[in-house]
Design a protein around this motif. Sequence first.
Motif, short mmCIF file in Angstrom:
data_model
loop_
_atom_site.label_atom_id
_atom_site.label_comp_id
_atom_site.label_asym_id
_atom_site.label_seq_id
_atom_site.Cartn_x
_atom_site.Cartn_y
_atom_site.Cartn_z
N ALA A 129 116.00 26.45 46.27
CA ALA A 129 115.18 25.20 46.52
C ALA A 129 114.49 26.00 47.64
O ALA A 129 113.63 25.63 47.61
CB ALA A 129 115.87 24.30 47.32
N SER B 28 117.12 22.86 41.18
CA SER B 28 118.66 23.43 42.57
C SER B 28 118.72 21.41 43.33
O SER B 28 119.91 21.64 43.09
CB SER B 28 117.50 23.12 43.85
OG SER B 28 118.15 23.45 44.68
N LEU B 29 118.46 20.66 42.65
CA LEU B 29 119.13 19.07 42.87
C LEU B 29 119.71 18.76 41.78
O LEU B 29 120.53 17.99 42.15
CB LEU B 29 117.94 18.82 42.94
CG LEU B 29 116.57 18.19 43.35
CD1 LEU B 29 115.62 16.74 43.88
CD2 LEU B 29 117.19 18.06 45.23
#
Length: 100
Positions: free
Chosen positions: A64, A13-14
């Motif tokens: 996330a 997600s990052l």
Amino acid sequence: MEYAVSIFMLVFSLAILLYAGLIALTKNYNMLPYRSRVSVKPKDPKRYAVQLSKVIALAALAPALGALAGLWHPIAAVVVFAGALIVLLWLGTKLMRGIS
């Protein structure tokens, strides 16, 4: 190792959020994959890139949220991920309406 999947989902997600941020900061339409650039010819490529980066960032929130729910319970992670992905992509279609 119990939370490995959740950690990998957060890292994934990052990475997607970083990609969306780079597109938003540079407003570079050419950072999109070639296959997606060929199918859409926007009137204003910079505006399109910024709007699409918002949709990409929304889509990055689903893994996330699933990862955070996965820290609590694995089945909750699947439910939260699927539900969040459906809702966030629906919101993304609303953001992209009228842009092209």
